[in-house]
Design a protein around this motif. Structure first.
Motif, PDB file in Angstrom:
ATOM      1  N   VAL A  15       0.834  -0.919  -0.325  1.00 40.96           N
ATOM      2  CA  VAL A  15       0.282   0.066   0.095  1.00 40.96           C
ATOM      3  C   VAL A  15       1.249   1.364  -0.123  1.00 40.96           C
ATOM      4  CG1 VAL A  15      -1.781   1.305   1.348  1.00 40.96           C
ATOM      5  CG2 VAL A  15      -2.117  -1.220   1.331  1.00 40.96           C
ATOM      6  N   VAL A  16       1.966   1.443   1.075  1.00 41.38           N
ATOM      7  CA  VAL A  16       2.657   2.917   0.967  1.00 41.38           C
ATOM      8  C   VAL A  16       3.601   2.644  -0.672  1.00 41.38           C
ATOM      9  CG1 VAL A  16       4.998   2.754   2.534  1.00 41.38           C
ATOM     10  CG2 VAL A  16       2.883   2.134   3.870  1.00 41.38           C
ATOM     11  N   LEU A  17       4.159   1.506  -0.946  1.00 41.26           N
ATOM     12  CA  LEU A  17       4.837   1.893  -2.383  1.00 41.26           C
ATOM     13  C   LEU A  17       3.745   2.461  -3.115  1.00 41.26           C
ATOM     14  CD1 LEU A  17       6.711  -1.823  -2.674  1.00 41.26           C
ATOM     15  CD2 LEU A  17       7.158   0.753  -1.964  1.00 41.26           C
ATOM     16  N   ASP A  18       2.309   1.591  -3.558  1.00 41.56           N
ATOM     17  CA  ASP A  18       1.737   2.485  -4.039  1.00 41.56           C
ATOM     18  C   ASP A  18       1.432   3.585  -4.199  1.00 41.56           C
ATOM     19  OD1 ASP A  18       0.703   0.324  -5.797  1.00 41.56           O
ATOM     20  OD2 ASP A  18      -0.263  -0.743  -5.004  1.00 41.56           O
ATOM     21  N   LEU A  19       1.106   3.909  -2.958  1.00 41.03           N
ATOM     22  CA  LEU A  19       1.024   5.339  -2.936  1.00 41.03           C
ATOM     23  C   LEU A  19       2.323   5.899  -2.988  1.00 41.03           C
ATOM     24  CD1 LEU A  19      -1.650   5.755   0.833  1.00 41.03           C
ATOM     25  CD2 LEU A  19      -2.137   5.999  -1.207  1.00 41.03           C
ATOM     26  N   ALA A  20       2.840   6.069  -2.770  1.00 41.77           N
ATOM     27  CA  ALA A  20       4.240   6.816  -3.893  1.00 41.77           C
ATOM     28  C   ALA A  20       4.682   6.775  -4.635  1.00 41.77           C
ATOM     29  CB  ALA A  20       5.607   6.166  -2.747  1.00 41.77           C
ATOM     30  N   LEU A  21       3.979   5.837  -5.540  1.00 38.93           N
ATOM     31  CA  LEU A  21       4.139   5.732  -7.044  1.00 38.93           C
ATOM     32  C   LEU A  21       2.975   6.122  -7.773  1.00 38.93           C
ATOM     33  CD1 LEU A  21       5.520   2.050  -7.444  1.00 38.93           C
ATOM     34  CD2 LEU A  21       6.405   3.904  -8.136  1.00 38.93           C
ATOM     35  N   VAL A  22       2.172   6.851  -7.177  1.00 37.99           N
ATOM     36  CA  VAL A  22       1.395   7.319  -7.754  1.00 37.99           C
ATOM     37  C   VAL A  22       0.645   9.092  -7.089  1.00 37.99           C
ATOM     38  CG1 VAL A  22      -0.402   5.138  -7.892  1.00 37.99           C
ATOM     39  CG2 VAL A  22      -0.698   6.531  -6.505  1.00 37.99           C
ATOM     40  N   LEU A  23       0.413   9.173  -5.864  1.00 31.22           N
ATOM     41  CA  LEU A  23       0.396  10.757  -5.349  1.00 31.22           C
ATOM     42  C   LEU A  23       1.568  11.642  -6.209  1.00 31.22           C
ATOM     43  CD1 LEU A  23      -0.160   9.804  -1.477  1.00 31.22           C
ATOM     44  CD2 LEU A  23      -1.785  10.322  -3.263  1.00 31.22           C
ATOM     45  N   PRO A  24       3.062  10.838  -6.033  1.00 29.27           N
ATOM     46  CA  PRO A  24       3.233  12.604  -7.155  1.00 29.27           C
ATOM     47  C   PRO A  24       2.978  13.418  -8.342  1.00 29.27           C
ATOM     48  CG  PRO A  24       5.021  10.758  -5.656  1.00 29.27           C
ATOM     49  CD  PRO A  24       3.452  10.152  -5.804  1.00 29.27           C
ATOM     50  N   LEU A  25       2.265  11.873  -8.728  1.00 23.36           N
ATOM     51  CA  LEU A  25       1.093  12.587 -10.462  1.00 23.36           C
ATOM     52  C   LEU A  25       0.991  13.858 -10.359  1.00 23.36           C
ATOM     53  CD1 LEU A  25       0.028   8.870 -11.337  1.00 23.36           C
ATOM     54  CD2 LEU A  25       2.245   9.918 -12.178  1.00 23.36           C
ATOM     55  N   TYR A  26       0.407  14.443  -8.885  1.00 25.64           N
ATOM     56  CA  TYR A  26      -0.312  15.102  -9.116  1.00 25.64           C
ATOM     57  C   TYR A  26       0.893  16.901  -9.821  1.00 25.64           C
ATOM     58  CZ  TYR A  26      -2.910  19.408  -7.157  1.00 25.64           C
ATOM     59  OH  TYR A  26      -3.414  20.886  -6.730  1.00 25.64           O
ATOM     60  N   TRP A  27       2.326  16.737  -9.295  1.00 25.11           N
ATOM     61  CA  TRP A  27       3.439  17.509  -9.706  1.00 25.11           C
ATOM     62  C   TRP A  27       4.189  17.339 -10.182  1.00 25.11           C
ATOM     63  CZ3 TRP A  27       1.884  15.405  -4.500  1.00 25.11           C
ATOM     64  CH2 TRP A  27       2.076  16.357  -3.651  1.00 25.11           C
ATOM     65  N   ARG A  28       3.502  16.598 -11.806  1.00 23.74           N
ATOM     66  CA  ARG A  28       4.435  15.697 -12.940  1.00 23.74           C
ATOM     67  C   ARG A  28       4.479  17.211 -13.814  1.00 23.74           C
ATOM     68  NH1 ARG A  28      -1.376  14.948 -13.844  1.00 23.74           N
ATOM     69  NH2 ARG A  28      -1.872  15.243 -15.420  1.00 23.74           N
ATOM     70  N   ARG A  29       3.347  17.656 -14.093  1.00 30.33           N
ATOM     71  CA  ARG A  29       3.395  18.449 -15.754  1.00 30.33           C
ATOM     72  C   ARG A  29       4.266  20.063 -14.165  1.00 30.33           C
ATOM     73  NH1 ARG A  29      -2.091  19.513 -17.891  1.00 30.33           N
ATOM     74  NH2 ARG A  29      -2.974  19.687 -15.944  1.00 30.33           N
ATOM     75  N   ARG A  30       4.176  20.491 -12.846  1.00 37.25           N
ATOM     76  CA  ARG A  30       5.050  21.360 -12.684  1.00 37.25           C
ATOM     77  C   ARG A  30       6.815  20.601 -12.540  1.00 37.25           C
ATOM     78  NH1 ARG A  30       0.702  23.171  -8.225  1.00 37.25           N
ATOM     79  NH2 ARG A  30       0.080  21.130  -8.649  1.00 37.25           N
ATOM     80  N   HIS A  31       7.258  19.379 -11.543  1.00 39.30           N
ATOM     81  CA  HIS A  31       7.705  19.287 -12.152  1.00 39.30           C
ATOM     82  C   HIS A  31       8.305  17.841 -12.285  1.00 39.30           C
ATOM     83  CE1 HIS A  31       8.174  22.974  -9.291  1.00 39.30           C
ATOM     84  NE2 HIS A  31       7.006  22.904  -8.468  1.00 39.30           N
TER      85      HIS A  31
END
Length: 396
Positions: free
Chosen positions: A64-80
């Protein structure tokens, strides 16, 4: 017909999505991130991840932790995108080392796409360097088997990632190229419009000021002996000034796409143009044949070139000059000739290629595949401008 209607609907739908994304990028990014987060959590808590894992005993909490670490950063994918990819690479490294081999690792392709879209091409090398360690560790630790059947190998782990990386990079580069092409098209259109307005302003201001100058000079000499002629000159100056202001307003209104534009001058306006030049003191003889059907743009081209040639004659030909304007229409082309002559060799006129006037005439002619020839007469007693404009319904 149904296919065409469906494609139009899809294009309109995509246009609305892009418009919404442009207006509210944060909402769109949050929606995409939430969608993939739900999918990853369903996969983690439902045990679906075990079908592609090399070690099905990995604790669920870690998955669960790894899945969250792999998808939550997508929110900033365009800026950084590079920072997001680096954070996701750490989670992918743990996923590969533990044997979970989560499919959420493919989420790294989103920042890869945005790196290709917004960063220099060399940034893709840095992105590849971030993706390589997790794949290397997983291949070294589990070289012969993963998945629910215990089959597979390192090549089935690495090759799909390589293809996915290549496709994401190519997609980003393609979208970037198309965006740059659209920007260049807009810039070219803006430059062409600026050039068109500059030509219009030059023709309007240059011609009318030359006419006003001629009228003012004539009125000054007539004021002492013939007051009635001076009054006529003043009336003509006022009329010419009002015409110039009206034309300038029309050109400026053209900058507003919603403005109602007055008609552009055409061949029917040539007699009034010639009368205005005569009033300014330049004797002009004209022979204008009946015009065939010409587009408004072609008529404006002929009008402006005749106007510019008469303006140059008014400024350079001298007080004893006489000018002839002929306009003939053949089946294949319209030909306009403006010839200014003087009793004695005239003072040197601007050579072809100097000044904005001749350059503007050449550009106008070229827009309609026309040719413009201008230069001094062989005996040095004048100047000739000849425009040949092919008919649009005849072969070029």
């Amino acid at each position: 017909m149904e296919t065409t209607a469906a494609s139009r609907y899809v294009r309109r739908l995509l246009a609305r999505v892009r418009a919404f994304d442009t207006a509210r990028p944060g909402v769109w990014d949050a929606t995409v991130t939430a969608m993939w987060t739900v999918s990853a959590l369903v996969d983690a808590t439902g045990g679906g991840w075990r079908t592609t894992s090399a070690d099905a005993t990995v604790p669920t909490w870690l998955v669960v932790v790894l899945d969250l670490a792999l998808v939550l950063p997508l929110y900033w994918r365009r800026r950084h995108p590079m920072a997001v990819l680096a954070a996701m690479a750490v989670a992918a490294l743990v996923s590969g080392a533990s044997g979970a081999l989560l499919q959420a690792g493919y989420m790294q392709l989103f920042p890869v796409f945005h790196i290709a879209l917004t960063r220099p091409p060399r940034a893709l090398l840095s992105a590849a360097a971030l993706l390589a360690p997790p794949l290397a560790v997983a291949s070294i630790r589990f070289p012969t088997g993963y998945g629910s059947t215990g089959e597979g190998g390192w090549d089935l782990l690495v090759v799909p990632y390589l293809w996915a990386f290549a496709l994401a990079s190519l997609a980003g580069i393609t979208v970037r190229s198309r965006r740059e092409e659209r920007v260049q098209e807009v810039e070219r259109a803006a430059a062409a419009e600026r050039d068109r307005i500059a030509r219009e302003m030059h023709d309007i201001i240059g011609h009318n000021l030359s006419v006003i100058t001629g009228l003012a000079d004539g009125g000054r000499y007539a004021a002492a002996k013939r007051p009635e002629q001076a009054a006529q000159a003043l009336d003509a100056i006022a009329t010419t000034s009002r015409q110039a202001l009206a034309e300038l307003r029309r050109v400026l209104r053209a900058l507003d796409p919603e403005a109602v534009r007055s008609p552009q001058p055409g061949l029917a306006d040539l007699p009034a143009l010639i009368d205005g030049v005569r009033a300014a003191g330049l004797p002009v003889e004209s022979e204008i044949s009946a015009a065939p059907t010409l587009t408004p743009g072609a008529q404006l081209t002929v009008y402006r070139i005749v106007q510019e040639a008469l303006t140059n004659a008014l400024k350079h030909a001298g007080p004893d000059a006489r000018t002839t304007v002929t306009l003939a229409h053949a089946p294949a082309a319209t030909v306009a000739t403006i010839t200014s002559t003087t009793p004695a060799p005239a003072s040197p006129a601007p050579t072809a290629g100097q000044g904005q006037g001749i350059a503007g005439m050449r550009e106008r002619a070229a827009l309609y595949d026309g040719t413009l020839v201008c230069g001094p007469l062989p005996d040095g007693t004048g100047w000739r401008v000849r425009l040949r404009l092919p008919r649009e319904d005849s072969p070029s």
